[in-house]
Scaffold this active site. Structure first.
Site, PDB file in Angstrom:
ATOM      1  N   ASP A   1     -51.118  37.323 -28.959  1.00 40.14           N
ATOM      2  CA  ASP A   1     -51.953  38.292 -29.659  1.00 40.14           C
ATOM      3  C   ASP A   1     -53.365  38.191 -29.101  1.00 40.14           C
ATOM      4  OD1 ASP A   1     -53.461  39.790 -31.431  1.00 40.14           O
ATOM      5  OD2 ASP A   1     -52.406  39.084 -33.219  1.00 40.14           O
ATOM      6  N   HIS A   2     -53.791  39.247 -28.403  1.00 39.29           N
ATOM      7  CA  HIS A   2     -55.076  39.181 -27.716  1.00 39.29           C
ATOM      8  C   HIS A   2     -56.268  39.282 -28.663  1.00 39.29           C
ATOM      9  CE1 HIS A   2     -57.161  38.642 -24.130  1.00 39.29           C
ATOM     10  NE2 HIS A   2     -56.822  39.721 -23.439  1.00 39.29           N
ATOM     11  N   ARG A   3     -56.033  39.500 -29.945  1.00 38.33           N
ATOM     12  CA  ARG A   3     -57.142  39.483 -30.895  1.00 38.33           C
ATOM     13  C   ARG A   3     -57.685  38.080 -31.077  1.00 38.33           C
ATOM     14  NH1 ARG A   3     -54.342  42.305 -35.979  1.00 38.33           N
ATOM     15  NH2 ARG A   3     -52.758  40.817 -35.288  1.00 38.33           N
TER      16      ARG A   3
END
Length: 481
Positions: free
Chosen positions: A451-453
């Site tokens: 998850d690139h968040r």
């Protein structure tokens, strides 16, 4: 006296379940705690025990029917001489006369006592309608309009009277039916087990913690040496034979429900809420494959399932310990990153009912033999279709083994609520430059989606590189520990 048993909420807020199989028929004698049917919710297949002693009076729904939580599914005659009563056979609601159904529902509601004796708790732990109000969906299958008010009145009457019983002076230990069965099979007295689940509920892990390592080893399936083969642990169970196709048919429609429906909804939600990034690395795992063969003959691993997936799991746990920020989740409501100081390691398993992801609780604290035992039990339970909803909750990171299908790699979708998932490709003998010479080596490709968040490229790359480094040089399991 006729006692009604309703469809319980076995999955923490689920609103319906499908009756897969009845284990009893009208006229059969049942005892408190006896499993009477198997149902499938959106999370798992679960066996339901009856909380009464008596004789089965009526099965309200046939197999294959989807029933709302709170609907009566079976009635039991608990009065003396119950066996002499004429039982009724299970029929679809549409086939019963409306007047007969309304009268039966009214009689059942009137027969319910105002409160239960203090010596018995009629509702099993984890069962009963969720306290929060939910919007009830229409019952599947035809139903006469005159039946609906009577059926609702019967259910409401049971909710208002039947469940108002006072708690017994000495309540039974809190545990769900599958956990009670496990404890019975292992000879464990639940009264002596320390619970770690929410609200003091005893979990499967608590039961295993109460027995010796030898008992856990016996419960795990024996390993079958298969040299130079991809990880075997989550090999999908044999799917049932498909229904015969009518001659000339060009299409077959399969209802999407239960586990498969829940999986589809979860994957869509994950794909369109978490920005996925996937990275790949190809690695020489020849030394890891040799270590697997050595461990199979190690006396400390006797009776345990030993395969490459076990060392992949251990390598991922080492990588998480070195990069703990990967073990986290995103709280959208609070706009916070939640760092997890424990690892519940999920293993994606394909079953005839669809993809499920049970997880090994507190995998970071387990030794290699303990991890092997837990992994073996997890896979065996999934293959048998006995995975509980609790076993699929609370995961923090997941491994999916696409290599068992001969696939080199993939771009896995995150399990909802997690920040990373590792895909393991097929392990194949390939030409590889080793010590300056081209030699045949055991090679695989790893893929890490995150998850690139909350996981940037640097952190994701470090975790993937650490997993690859451990599998290339497994001695790092010691030097990096």
């Amino acid at each position: 006296m006729i006692r009604d048993f309703k469809m319980p909420d076995v999955g923490e807020g689920l609103t319906e379940a499908e009756i897969l199989k009845w284990y009893v028929q009208p006229g059969d004698t049942v005892t408190d705690g006896q499993v009477v049917c198997e149902v499938e919710t959106a999370k798992a297949a679960v066996e339901l025990p009856i909380p009464y002693d008596g004789v089965v009076h009526e099965l309200r729904f046939p197999e294959g029917t989807t029933v709302d939580v709170g609907e009566v599914i079976i009635s039991v005659n608990v009065a003396p001489g119950a066996a002499a009563e004429q039982p009724q056979t299970a029929q679809p609601a549409a086939e019963e006369p409306a007047a007969k159904d309304a009268a039966a529902a009214t009689t059942a509601a009137a027969a319910e006592p105002a409160e239960e004796p203090t010596g018995r708790q009629p509702v099993l732990v984890g069962y009963g309608v969720a306290e929060t109000s939910t919007k009830r969906r229409p019952r599947k299958g035809a139903q006469a309009p005159a039946q609906q008010p009577a059926a609702r009145a019967a259910v409401q009457g049971e909710l208002n009277g039947h469940h108002a019983a006072a708690a017994p002076a000495a309540p039974r230990p809190l545990a769900k039916p599958p956990v009670r069965k496990l404890a019975k099979d292992l000879g464990v007295d639940l009264a002596t087990v320390t619970p770690t689940g929410p609200d003091g509920i005893i979990t499967r892990e608590d039961v295993h913690a109460a027995v010796s390592l030898a008992a856990a080893s016996v419960a795990a399936p024996a390993a079958v040496p298969v040299p130079q083969q991809a990880p075997q642990a989550e090999q999908p169970a044999q799917a049932p034979a498909p229904a015969p196709v009518a001659a000339g048919a060009r299409e077959t429609r399969v209802p999407v429900k239960g586990v498969r429906k829940a999986t589809a909804q979860a994957m869509v939600g994950s794909a369109f809420t978490a920005p996925h990034v996937t990275e790949f690395v190809t690695v020489d795992v020849t030394r890891t494959m040799r270590l697997v063969e050595e461990l199979k003959s190690d006396k400390d691993m006797a009776g345990l399932r030993v395969n490459p997936l076990l060392l992949v799991a251990k390598a991922l746990l080492v990588a998480i310990r070195r990069n703990p920020e990967i073990n986290a989740s995103w709280d959208e409501a609070a706009q916070e990153i939640v760092l997890k100081h424990y690892v519940n390691l999920g293993i994606a398993a394909a079953t005839p009912r669809g993809l499920i992801v049970p997880n090994i609780k507190d995998a970071h604290d387990k030794t290699l033999p303990e991890l092997a035992a837990a992994l073996g039990e997890l896979v065996s339970t999934a293959r048998e279709g006995k995975t509980t909803p609790a076993a699929m909750q609370g995961g923090t990171v997941t491994i999916t083994n696409v290599g068992v299908f001969g696939v080199d790699t993939g771009t896995p979708i995150l399990n909802p609520g997690e920040s990373a998932i590792l895909a393991v490709g097929a392990i194949k003998l390939q030409p590889w430059v080793h010590k300056g010479k081209v030699k045949p080596r055991q090679v695989t490709t790893l893929a890490l989606s995150f998850d690139h968040r909350l996981v940037d490229g640097e952190l994701g790359s470090k975790v993937l590189a650490d997993v690859a480094a451990v599998l290339e040089q497994p001695k790092r399991l010691i030097t990096w520990a």
